[in-house]
Design an enzyme around this catalytic site. Structure first.
Site, PDB file in Angstrom:
ATOM      1  N   ASP A 196       0.952  -1.556  -0.189  1.00 47.45           N
ATOM      2  CA  ASP A 196       0.059   0.001  -0.334  1.00 47.45           C
ATOM      3  C   ASP A 196       1.124   1.208  -0.278  1.00 47.45           C
ATOM      4  O   ASP A 196       1.551   1.511   0.744  1.00 47.45           O
ATOM      5  CB  ASP A 196      -0.546  -0.040   1.298  1.00 47.45           C
ATOM      6  CG  ASP A 196      -1.825   1.023   1.271  1.00 47.45           C
ATOM      7  OD1 ASP A 196      -2.600   1.211   0.766  1.00 47.45           O
ATOM      8  OD2 ASP A 196      -2.014   1.807   2.184  1.00 47.45           O
ATOM      9  N   GLU A 237      13.787 -16.287  -0.265  1.00 47.58           N
ATOM     10  CA  GLU A 237      14.091 -16.754   0.491  1.00 47.58           C
ATOM     11  C   GLU A 237      12.803 -18.003   0.004  1.00 47.58           C
ATOM     12  O   GLU A 237      13.014 -19.187   0.446  1.00 47.58           O
ATOM     13  CB  GLU A 237      13.617 -16.346   2.063  1.00 47.58           C
ATOM     14  CG  GLU A 237      15.040 -15.842   2.027  1.00 47.58           C
ATOM     15  CD  GLU A 237      15.239 -15.153   4.065  1.00 47.58           C
ATOM     16  OE1 GLU A 237      14.388 -15.399   4.505  1.00 47.58           O
ATOM     17  OE2 GLU A 237      15.961 -13.449   3.613  1.00 47.58           O
TER      18      GLU A 237
HETATM   19  O1  TEU Z   1      -3.847   4.391  -1.680  1.00 49.13           O
HETATM   20  C1  TEU Z   1      -2.996   5.078  -1.436  1.00 49.13           C
HETATM   21  C2  TEU Z   1      -3.124   6.383  -2.391  1.00 49.13           C
HETATM   22  O2  TEU Z   1      -2.311   7.572  -2.037  1.00 49.13           O
HETATM   23  C3  TEU Z   1      -4.720   6.361  -2.517  1.00 49.13           C
HETATM   24  O3  TEU Z   1      -6.433   6.761  -1.607  1.00 49.13           O
HETATM   25  C4  TEU Z   1      -4.708   7.946  -3.593  1.00 49.13           C
HETATM   26  O4  TEU Z   1      -4.109   8.828  -2.544  1.00 49.13           O
HETATM   27  C5  TEU Z   1      -6.261   7.903  -4.174  1.00 49.13           C
HETATM   28  O5  TEU Z   1      -6.532   6.767  -4.396  1.00 49.13           O
HETATM   29  C6  TEU Z   1      -6.490   8.497  -5.153  1.00 49.13           C
HETATM   30  O6  TEU Z   1      -5.909  10.092  -5.091  1.00 49.13           O
HETATM   31  C7  TEU Z   1      -4.087   3.320  -0.577  1.00 49.13           C
HETATM   32  C8  TEU Z   1      -5.390   2.864  -0.073  1.00 49.13           C
HETATM   33  O7  TEU Z   1      -5.717   1.656  -1.764  1.00 49.13           O
HETATM   34  C9  TEU Z   1      -6.777   3.466   0.276  1.00 49.13           C
HETATM   35  O8  TEU Z   1      -7.549   2.373   0.173  1.00 49.13           O
HETATM   36  C10 TEU Z   1      -6.112   3.781   1.483  1.00 49.13           C
HETATM   37  O9  TEU Z   1      -7.197   4.485   1.967  1.00 49.13           O
HETATM   38  C11 TEU Z   1      -4.641   4.902   1.233  1.00 49.13           C
HETATM   39  O10 TEU Z   1      -3.963   3.755   0.956  1.00 49.13           O
HETATM   40  C12 TEU Z   1      -4.244   4.250   3.483  1.00 49.13           C
HETATM   41  O11 TEU Z   1      -3.912   3.323   2.951  1.00 49.13           O
END
Ligand code: TEU
Length: 514
Positions: A196, A237
Site C-alpha cells: 500500500d 528466500e
Molecule cells: O491508497 C493510497 C492512496 O494514496 C490513494 O488513496 C490515493 O491518494 C487516492 O486514491 C488517489 O488520489 C491506499 C489504499 O488503496 C486506500 O484505500 C487507502 O485509503 C490508503 O492507501 C491509505 O492506506
C-alpha cells in the site's frame, strides 16, 4: 525453476467487506469468500489480491491496521484465513495479501505506548514534533492537514486520517517489524504482497514546506528503494513470491525505478487507469508502458478499477473519461450504456496486452458506481475531508435474486445496492452469452497467447490493433465509424455485435488469424 506467475497472471481483487457475507452481519467475511471460491475458479483467475483483513478500528476500511498478524473478527479468524489460502491453492488460485507500511492504526500498541509517555521508545517509531504552530504546511492525501496536535505543543504526522499515524522508516525497529510481518505471511502460504502507498514511507527529515511545482518531501524519496531491495531478498528466500507496489507516479522513469531487477516484481499501472478513452492517448499510454517496463525487464500491468477509484463503467460513460476525483464527483452526467459498451471493449484490451491484468471485484459483472449513497451511510473517511466518497465503488456484490441484498448477506448490507442490479447478479448473467460475466469467462479462458510476442498492427486512424504471435489479433475501434477487420480465420470473441463484416465504434474483437 521459478514460474514467475505474476508476469502474465489475471489477478482478481477481493474487497472482503463487500464480496460475500457468511455470518449475516451485513459485512463480507472469509466464510463468504470460501463459500464463493467457485465463482473465482469458474472465472478462471490465477490469483486473488485480498484487501486488508487484519484487526482494525476501520477508520479507513481496514487500511488502519492494529495487528498485522491476525484477522479482524468481522472477517473471521487466522485459522479461517489459513484454510482459505489452502482451499485457493487447491483450486489453483494464488493469494496476494495487502501490507500497509506507511502508517498503522492509532490503536496499534506502538502508537498507544508512544502516546503514554514522551520517553517511550515507541515515540521514535512515529513523527512527533514539538512546535507552537503546525510543523509544516503539508496537506494529507485525503485533504486536510497532515498533523494532529496532542497536549500543549506536540504534533504527530499522518498523511491520511489522524487514526493512521505515519511510521518513521528511518527507525531500524520499524524496518525489522515489517520484514518479520512479511515472513509471517509467506510462512502461511501467501504468494504475494500488495504494498500500500508504496512510494510514501520516507520523509525528508528536515521537514521542509511543500512548494508548488516541486516534488513532495514525503513522496518517492530514494531511501525507499533500500527497503524494497531487502523485501526482495526476503521474497527470494521463498519460492515464487511476488511483491506488487501501489505506486502512484506521473513520472514513468521514477515509476520504473521501483521495478528494477532487485526491487518489486510489478506495480499498478495508474497511468493507464487514468487514461482517456481516446485512440491517440490510449496508444501512446500503452507504448509508454511497454517501453518503460522493457527497460527494467518487468511485466506491465493493466488496471481499470480498484476500491479507490470511480468504477470504469461510469468513468467511460462520461464526457471526460480520464480519472480524477474532481471530474468524477457523484452526479456528473453519465451514459451507462455507453460506459458498459466501452468497458466490454476495455476487458478485451486489458486481457490481451502483454503482462498481467487486474480485475476489481464486480467489474466482471459490469457494476457501475453507486452514486446514490445517503451521506449518513457513507463510511469512507475521505468524504469528510475532501467531499468525495470512494464508497460508491465498494458496494456489496450482487450474487442472486431480484432484489437487494441479492444473496450477499442474510442481513442488511453495509452499503446499499441499486435496485437496477437485478440483472447484474452472477446468477442472472451465468449462461447468458451477451453478459459481461460470460465475456470475462470466455476471454480469460482464451488467453493461450499470453506468452506470445506483441506487435502493433496498423489498421488506420482511430483503430488500435495488435497481434500476439502469428495466430492471434485484437482489434479495437475507437473511431466514430465502423471499420473493416483484417483478414482472419475466426472471430473468437466480440465485445458487441458486429455490423455485418464491420467492427462498430467502441467495440473490440479477438481474432484467430490462421
Ligand atoms: O491508497 C493510497 C492512496 O494514496 C490513494 O488513496 C490515493 O491518494 C487516492 O486514491 C488517489 O488520489 C491506499 C489504499 O488503496 C486506500 O484505500 C487507502 O485509503 C490508503 O492507501 C491509505 O492506506
Amino acid at each position: 525453476m521459478t514460474m514467475q506467475w505474476w508476469r502474465d497472471a489475471v489477478i482478481y481483487q477481493v474487497y472482503p467487506r463487500s464480496f460475500a457475507d457468511g455470518d449475516g452481519d451485513g459485512v463480507g467475511d472469509i466464510a463468504g469468500i470460501r463459500a464463493r471460491l467457485g465463482h473465482l475458479r469458474d472465472l478462471g483467475v490465477d490469483a486473488i489480491w485480498m484487501s486488508p483483513w487484519y484487526p482494525s478500528p476501520m477508520a479507513d476500511a481496514g487500511y488502519d491496521v492494529s495487528d498485522f498478524r491476525d484477522i479482524d473478527p468481522v472477517f473471521g479468524t487466522l485459522g479461517e484465513a489459513e484454510a482459505l489460502i489452502a482451499e485457493a491453492h487447491e483450486a489453483g488460485i494464488r493469494i496476494i495479501i495487502d501490507i500497509v507500511p506507511n502508517h498503522i492504526s492509532s490503536e496499534h500498541p506502538w502508537f498507544k505506548a508512544a502516546l503514554e509517555s514522551e520517553t517511550a521508545p515507541e515515540r521514535d517509531y512515529f513523527w512527533f514534533r514539538k512546535s507552537q504552530n503546525m510543523p509544516t504546511n503539508w496537506i494529507g492525501e485525503f485533504g486536510g492537514t497532515a498533523w494532529t496536535k496532542i497536549g500543549e505543543d506536540t504534533w504527530y504526522l499522518h498523511l491520511f486520517t489522524p487514526e493512521q499515524p505515519d511510521l518513521n522508516w528511518e527507525h531500524p525497529e520499524v524496518q525489522r517489524e515489517f520484514e518479520s510481518i512479511l515472513r509471517f505471511w509467506f510462512d502461511r502460504g501467501a504468494d504475494g504482497i500488495r504494498i500500500d502507498s508504496a512510494a510514501l514511507l520516507f520523509k525528508d527529515t528536515a521537514l521542509p514546506e511543500v512548494v508548488d511545482g516541486e516534488p513532495h518531501p514525503f513522496h518517492d524519496l530514494d531511501a525507499v528503494h533500500d527497503v524494497y531491495r531487502s523485501w526482495r531478498r526476503i521474497a527470494e528466500e521463498y519460492e515464487d513470491r511476488a511483491l506488487i507496489g501501489e505506486v502512484w507516479m506521473p513520472d514513468v522513469e521514477r515509476f520504473t525505478n521501483y521495478l528494477r531487477p532487485d526491487e518489486l516484481h510489478a506495480a499498478f499501472n495508474f497511468d493507464f487507469l487514468g487514461c482517456a478513452w481516446d485512440p491517440y492517448l490510449m496508444r501512446s499510454c500503452i507504448q509508454r508502458t511497454l517501453d518503460a517496463h522493457a527497460r527494467v525487464g518487468a511485466p506491465p500491468t493493466w488496471v481499470l478499477s480498484n476500491h479507490d477509484v470511480t468504477r470504469h463503467v461510469t468513468r467511460y460513460g462520461r464526457t471526460d473519461t480520464t480519472f480524477s476525483f474532481e471530474n468524477n464527483l457523484d452526479g456528473t452526467p453519465v451514459d451507462l450504456e455507453l460506459g458498459t459498451r466501452r468497458a466490454r471493449a476495455a476487458a478485451l484490451l486489458t486481457l490481451s496486452l502483454p503482462g498481467s491484468a487486474y480485475i476489481y471485484q464486480g467489474e466482471e459483472l459490469g457494476l457501475w458506481e453507486n452514486e446514490n449513497i445517503e451521506p449518513n451511510q457513507i463510511q469512507d473517511p475521505m468524504y469528510a475531508r475532501r467531499g468525495h466518497t470512494r464508497d460508491g465503488c465498494r458496494v456489496p456484490l450482487p450474487w442472486s435474486g431480484d432484489e437487494p441484498p441479492y444473496g450477499f448477506t442474510a442481513g442488511t448490507p453495509w452499503l446499499p445496492q441499486p435496485a437496477e442490479w437485478k440483472d447484474r447478479t452472477v446468477q442472472a448473467q451465468t449462461g447468458d452469452p451477451t453478459s459481461m460475466l460470460e465475456l470475462y469467462r470466455s476471454a480469460i479462458g482464451l488467453r493461450v497467447f499470453k506468452d506470445q510476442a506483441f506487435a502493433w498492427l496498423d489498421r488506420g486512424e482511430g483503430v488500435l490493433a495488435w497481434t500476439r504471435g502469428t495466430d492471434f489479433a485484437c482489434v479495437l475501434n475507437l473511431s466514430e465509424a465502423p471499420v473493416p477487420l483484417p483478414e482472419h480465420r475466426d472471430i473468437l470473441l466480440a465485445s458487441s455485435p458486429l455490423d455485418g463484416d464491420l467492427l462498430p465504434s467502441d467495440t473490440a474483437v479477438w481474432l484467430r488469424l490462421r
